[in-house]
Motif scaffolding. Structure first.
Motif, PDB file in Angstrom:
ATOM      1  N   ALA A 260      33.437  10.037  45.571  1.00 26.85           N
ATOM      2  CA  ALA A 260      32.699   8.851  45.129  1.00 26.85           C
ATOM      3  C   ALA A 260      32.028   8.145  46.297  1.00 26.85           C
ATOM      4  CB  ALA A 260      33.646   7.898  44.396  1.00 26.85           C
ATOM      5  N   LEU A 261      32.726   8.044  47.417  1.00 30.68           N
ATOM      6  CA  LEU A 261      32.137   7.385  48.588  1.00 30.68           C
ATOM      7  C   LEU A 261      30.890   8.133  49.058  1.00 30.68           C
ATOM      8  CD1 LEU A 261      32.229   5.265  50.835  1.00 30.68           C
ATOM      9  CD2 LEU A 261      33.784   6.781  52.089  1.00 30.68           C
ATOM     10  N   GLN A 262      30.992   9.452  49.191  1.00 33.65           N
ATOM     11  CA  GLN A 262      29.846  10.226  49.654  1.00 33.65           C
ATOM     12  C   GLN A 262      28.728  10.233  48.620  1.00 33.65           C
ATOM     13  OE1 GLN A 262      30.776  13.934  51.825  1.00 33.65           O
ATOM     14  NE2 GLN A 262      32.921  13.457  51.476  1.00 33.65           N
ATOM     15  N   LEU A 263      29.093  10.269  47.348  1.00 32.50           N
ATOM     16  CA  LEU A 263      28.086  10.256  46.297  1.00 32.50           C
ATOM     17  C   LEU A 263      27.344   8.920  46.260  1.00 32.50           C
ATOM     18  CD1 LEU A 263      27.021  12.114  44.029  1.00 32.50           C
ATOM     19  CD2 LEU A 263      28.619  10.956  42.481  1.00 32.50           C
ATOM     20  N   SER A 264      28.036   7.820  46.545  1.00 35.96           N
ATOM     21  CA  SER A 264      27.386   6.511  46.553  1.00 35.96           C
ATOM     22  C   SER A 264      26.295   6.452  47.615  1.00 35.96           C
ATOM     23  CB  SER A 264      28.415   5.394  46.777  1.00 35.96           C
ATOM     24  OG  SER A 264      28.933   5.415  48.097  1.00 35.96           O
ATOM     25  N   ARG A 353      24.550 -10.373  30.462  1.00 36.91           N
ATOM     26  CA  ARG A 353      23.664 -10.825  31.546  1.00 36.91           C
ATOM     27  C   ARG A 353      24.470 -11.451  32.667  1.00 36.91           C
ATOM     28  NH1 ARG A 353      20.402 -12.419  27.164  1.00 36.91           N
ATOM     29  NH2 ARG A 353      21.167 -14.571  27.326  1.00 36.91           N
ATOM     30  N   ARG A 354      25.486 -12.248  32.317  1.00 39.60           N
ATOM     31  CA  ARG A 354      26.290 -12.914  33.343  1.00 39.60           C
ATOM     32  C   ARG A 354      26.976 -11.896  34.228  1.00 39.60           C
ATOM     33  NH1 ARG A 354      31.188 -13.920  34.658  1.00 39.60           N
ATOM     34  NH2 ARG A 354      32.075 -12.858  32.853  1.00 39.60           N
ATOM     35  N   GLN A 355      27.489 -10.820  33.626  1.00 41.05           N
ATOM     36  CA  GLN A 355      28.213  -9.822  34.399  1.00 41.05           C
ATOM     37  C   GLN A 355      27.294  -8.815  35.087  1.00 41.05           C
ATOM     38  OE1 GLN A 355      31.876  -8.062  33.213  1.00 41.05           O
ATOM     39  NE2 GLN A 355      32.174  -9.443  31.480  1.00 41.05           N
ATOM     40  N   GLY A 356      26.020  -8.786  34.704  1.00 44.05           N
ATOM     41  CA  GLY A 356      25.115  -7.797  35.280  1.00 44.05           C
ATOM     42  C   GLY A 356      25.152  -6.457  34.569  1.00 44.05           C
ATOM     43  N   ILE A 357      25.552  -6.466  33.286  1.00 41.07           N
ATOM     44  CA  ILE A 357      25.594  -5.247  32.480  1.00 41.07           C
ATOM     45  C   ILE A 357      24.284  -5.149  31.709  1.00 41.07           C
ATOM     46  CG2 ILE A 357      26.807  -4.038  30.628  1.00 41.07           C
ATOM     47  CD1 ILE A 357      29.335  -5.593  31.466  1.00 41.07           C
ATOM     48  N   HIS A 358      23.412  -4.236  32.125  1.00 42.55           N
ATOM     49  CA  HIS A 358      22.100  -4.112  31.500  1.00 42.55           C
ATOM     50  C   HIS A 358      21.894  -2.682  31.007  1.00 42.55           C
ATOM     51  CE1 HIS A 358      20.769  -2.142  35.232  1.00 42.55           C
ATOM     52  NE2 HIS A 358      21.396  -3.109  35.869  1.00 42.55           N
ATOM     53  N   GLU A 359      20.775  -2.451  30.345  1.00 44.67           N
ATOM     54  CA  GLU A 359      20.533  -1.173  29.678  1.00 44.67           C
ATOM     55  C   GLU A 359      20.435   0.000  30.646  1.00 44.67           C
ATOM     56  OE1 GLU A 359      20.304  -0.346  26.321  1.00 44.67           O
ATOM     57  OE2 GLU A 359      21.225  -2.314  26.110  1.00 44.67           O
ATOM     58  N   GLY A 360      20.049  -0.256  31.885  1.00 40.93           N
ATOM     59  CA  GLY A 360      19.904   0.831  32.844  1.00 40.93           C
ATOM     60  C   GLY A 360      21.146   1.126  33.662  1.00 40.93           C
ATOM     61  N   LEU A 361      22.259   0.459  33.361  1.00 34.75           N
ATOM     62  CA  LEU A 361      23.485   0.612  34.152  1.00 34.75           C
ATOM     63  C   LEU A 361      24.318   1.787  33.636  1.00 34.75           C
ATOM     64  CD1 LEU A 361      25.267  -0.730  36.422  1.00 34.75           C
ATOM     65  CD2 LEU A 361      26.495  -1.846  34.539  1.00 34.75           C
ATOM     66  N   ILE A 362      24.667   2.692  34.530  1.00 32.70           N
ATOM     67  CA  ILE A 362      25.534   3.830  34.220  1.00 32.70           C
ATOM     68  C   ILE A 362      26.815   3.711  35.026  1.00 32.70           C
ATOM     69  CG2 ILE A 362      25.814   6.345  34.394  1.00 32.70           C
ATOM     70  CD1 ILE A 362      22.847   6.642  33.953  1.00 32.70           C
ATOM     71  N   ARG A 363      27.949   3.936  34.359  1.00 31.28           N
ATOM     72  CA  ARG A 363      29.244   3.962  35.041  1.00 31.28           C
ATOM     73  C   ARG A 363      29.654   5.415  35.212  1.00 31.28           C
ATOM     74  NH1 ARG A 363      34.543   1.987  32.005  1.00 31.28           N
ATOM     75  NH2 ARG A 363      34.424   4.159  31.338  1.00 31.28           N
ATOM     76  N   LEU A 364      29.972   5.774  36.441  1.00 30.36           N
ATOM     77  CA  LEU A 364      30.306   7.157  36.765  1.00 30.36           C
ATOM     78  C   LEU A 364      31.784   7.245  37.131  1.00 30.36           C
ATOM     79  CD1 LEU A 364      28.293   9.563  36.874  1.00 30.36           C
ATOM     80  CD2 LEU A 364      28.366   9.372  39.350  1.00 30.36           C
ATOM     81  N   SER A 365      32.498   8.157  36.472  1.00 30.58           N
ATOM     82  CA  SER A 365      33.873   8.483  36.845  1.00 30.58           C
ATOM     83  C   SER A 365      33.809   9.787  37.623  1.00 30.58           C
ATOM     84  CB  SER A 365      34.747   8.642  35.589  1.00 30.58           C
ATOM     85  OG  SER A 365      36.039   9.110  35.938  1.00 30.58           O
ATOM     86  N   VAL A 366      33.972   9.697  38.924  1.00 30.08           N
ATOM     87  CA  VAL A 366      33.770  10.849  39.792  1.00 30.08           C
ATOM     88  C   VAL A 366      35.014  11.721  39.790  1.00 30.08           C
ATOM     89  CG1 VAL A 366      33.162  11.605  42.129  1.00 30.08           C
ATOM     90  CG2 VAL A 366      32.190   9.484  41.200  1.00 30.08           C
ATOM     91  N   GLY A 367      34.804  13.026  39.670  1.00 30.02           N
ATOM     92  CA  GLY A 367      35.905  13.966  39.600  1.00 30.02           C
ATOM     93  C   GLY A 367      36.235  14.607  40.930  1.00 30.02           C
ATOM     94  N   VAL A 368      36.971  15.697  40.856  1.00 30.56           N
ATOM     95  CA  VAL A 368      37.476  16.356  42.069  1.00 30.56           C
ATOM     96  C   VAL A 368      36.712  17.644  42.375  1.00 30.56           C
ATOM     97  CG1 VAL A 368      39.782  15.394  41.714  1.00 30.56           C
ATOM     98  CG2 VAL A 368      39.240  17.656  40.787  1.00 30.56           C
ATOM     99  N   GLU A 369      35.589  17.894  41.661  1.00 31.45           N
ATOM    100  CA  GLU A 369      34.807  19.092  41.938  1.00 31.45           C
ATOM    101  C   GLU A 369      34.253  19.065  43.368  1.00 31.45           C
ATOM    102  OE1 GLU A 369      32.682  17.352  38.240  1.00 31.45           O
ATOM    103  OE2 GLU A 369      34.033  16.592  39.795  1.00 31.45           O
ATOM    104  N   ASP A 370      33.691  20.190  43.759  1.00 31.08           N
ATOM    105  CA  ASP A 370      32.967  20.245  45.020  1.00 31.08           C
ATOM    106  C   ASP A 370      31.798  19.262  44.955  1.00 31.08           C
ATOM    107  OD1 ASP A 370      32.448  21.935  47.609  1.00 31.08           O
ATOM    108  OD2 ASP A 370      30.498  21.751  46.607  1.00 31.08           O
ATOM    109  N   LEU A 371      31.618  18.466  46.016  1.00 33.86           N
ATOM    110  CA  LEU A 371      30.591  17.425  46.016  1.00 33.86           C
ATOM    111  C   LEU A 371      29.201  18.001  45.769  1.00 33.86           C
ATOM    112  CD1 LEU A 371      29.836  14.442  46.470  1.00 33.86           C
ATOM    113  CD2 LEU A 371      29.636  14.980  48.915  1.00 33.86           C
ATOM    114  N   ALA A 372      28.922  19.145  46.360  1.00 36.73           N
ATOM    115  CA  ALA A 372      27.599  19.753  46.183  1.00 36.73           C
ATOM    116  C   ALA A 372      27.324  20.058  44.716  1.00 36.73           C
ATOM    117  CB  ALA A 372      27.491  21.018  47.031  1.00 36.73           C
ATOM    118  N   GLU A 373      28.354  20.444  43.979  1.00 33.76           N
ATOM    119  CA  GLU A 373      28.202  20.719  42.549  1.00 33.76           C
ATOM    120  C   GLU A 373      27.834  19.453  41.791  1.00 33.76           C
ATOM    121  OE1 GLU A 373      31.030  22.187  38.807  1.00 33.76           O
ATOM    122  OE2 GLU A 373      31.677  22.550  40.882  1.00 33.76           O
ATOM    123  N   ILE A 374      28.503  18.337  42.131  1.00 35.28           N
ATOM    124  CA  ILE A 374      28.189  17.054  41.481  1.00 35.28           C
ATOM    125  C   ILE A 374      26.759  16.641  41.796  1.00 35.28           C
ATOM    126  CG2 ILE A 374      28.858  14.642  41.220  1.00 35.28           C
ATOM    127  CD1 ILE A 374      31.651  15.417  42.227  1.00 35.28           C
TER     128      ILE A 374
END
Length: 384
Positions: A260-264, A353-374
């Motif tokens: 997740a850190l590297q993907l960010s 709106r207060r929380q910053g949750i808008h239509e373009g927001l995606i939440r990603l649950s990052v897995g344990v695959e090889d980073l290059a694959e993700i």
């Protein structure tokens, strides 16, 4: 007939699927009910698979006791039902999972319990709110979905100065990255459905207790009674699967956090991405705090925003089938979700709106695959 394994024991514990247990005679019944002998009676009151999982999680959480519930929301409900009475007041974070907020807003007022909301990232605001008596303070260590990080130790200190129980939902951090009990939290809840279970095949929750109040046997008994009477008990098979996942928990959390850190950092360089939200990024509002309280990793969850709103999200999902849309988190492989239409679907437009949750927001649950694959699959989704 009794099972006889001779002098050997199974390496993998069995599943105790029985809903009820047998007794020798009435004296035996009395002894078990009065806890003069150990034993089980009815699976709603407890069973060996739940006991085994709870004992192991209590050790991991550094708790004095733990109990397993059928869901994460069941664990939250058990914490509230065991501690609150009519006329009590809850002090709650303004950034909570949508269903938790619904529970506090829609359900508890029917029982005469009111909730006051406070920005728990502002300690001065919390201290001011505690000038009015509150039975408990409820927070998430890393908030869902926008990953705000709280100072658990400071909040525990403020709560206890005002004779207030401190209850922490630690689902996003897990005990691998943060142990709230070690920082004086009274009660901790975890959704084991997520990365603690880790394989997308169980629905479970946990509540644990420690400290002068919540760590007592009386408190444990009170929570156990609530779980039994309100029917919040977990089933044996899910508990067995949950125990199966525990030995790899640390490995999975650390690998997913590193990904997740590297993907960010990678996402921040991609066209069409207008924002990346992750505690490990320097621009995150809680980055300095996260560096201090999460020294072993910033977690496997991140959010990013796409230019183009809902249509951009639809395009991403259609072009990246290898990042499946899944309104949960913590699976071994990377998945995505859309808070505006799932976890916070029932929040008002103003609250989103207060929380910053808008239509373009995606939440990603990052897995344990090889980073290059993700990255390869993410790049397909981001292609214009």
């Amino acid at each position: 007939m009794r099972d006889d394994l001779g002098s050997t024991q199974p390496l993998v514990p069995p599943i105790y699927q029985s809903s009820v247990y047998t007794f020798r005679d009435l004296d035996h019944v009395d002894h078990v009910y009065e806890q003069q002998e150990t034993g089980y009676i009815y699976a709603r009151d407890g069973h060996p698979n739940a006991t085994r999982l709870a004992e192991q999680l209590a050790a991991v959480e550094q708790a004095e006791w733990a109990m397993i519930c059928a869901t994460g929301m069941g664990a939250i409900s058990a914490a509230l039902l065991a501690t609150l009475q009519q006329g009590d007041r809850i002090l709650a974070s303004t950034r909570l999972y949508g269903r938790t907020s619904q529970l506090l807003v829609q359900e508890l007022p029917r029982f005469g319990v009111q909730t006051s909301w406070v920005d728990v990232c502002d300690l001065a605001q919390v201290e001011a709110a505690l000038q009015q008596p509150a039975r408990l303070l409820f927070v998430e260590t890393i908030s869902n979905p926008l990953l705000r990080v709280v100072d658990v130790e400071a909040l525990a200190r403020l709560a206890h100065q005002h004779d207030c129980l401190f209850v922490v939902d630690n689902t996003f951090a897990t005990p691998v990255l943060l142990r709230p009990h070690a920082l004086s939290a009274d009660l901790v809840v975890e959704s084991l459905t997520k990365i603690i279970g880790g394989h997308g095949d169980i629905t479970l929750g946990m509540i644990s207790g420690a400290g002068l109040k919540a760590g007592t046997s009386e408190f444990h008994t009170q929570v156990a009674q609530v779980i039994s009477m309100w029917g919040l008990t977990a089933n044996p098979f899910d508990c067995w699967l949950g125990e199966r996942g525990l030995p790899t928990l640390s490995l999975r959390v650390r690998q997913a956090s590193q990904n997740a850190l590297q993907l960010s950092h990678w996402l921040a360089t991609q066209p069409g991405v207008s924002a990346v939200i992750y505690p490990g990024c320097a621009q995150h509002p809680d980055h300095d705090l996260a560096r201090r309280v999460l020294p072993d990793g910033y977690g496997h969850m991140l959010c990013f925003a796409l230019e183009g709103g809902r249509e951009a999200v639809n395009r991403f999902m259609r072009q990246a089938p290898g990042i499946p849309f899944s309104p949960s988190l913590g699976y071994t492989r990377t998945t995505c979700s859309h808070p505006g239409t799932t976890s916070h679907r029932h929040a008002s437009p103003a609250e989103k709106r207060r929380q910053g949750i808008h239509e373009g927001l995606i939440r990603l649950s990052v897995g344990v695959e090889d980073l290059a694959e993700i990255q390869k699959e993410m790049a397909r989704g981001l292609r214009q």
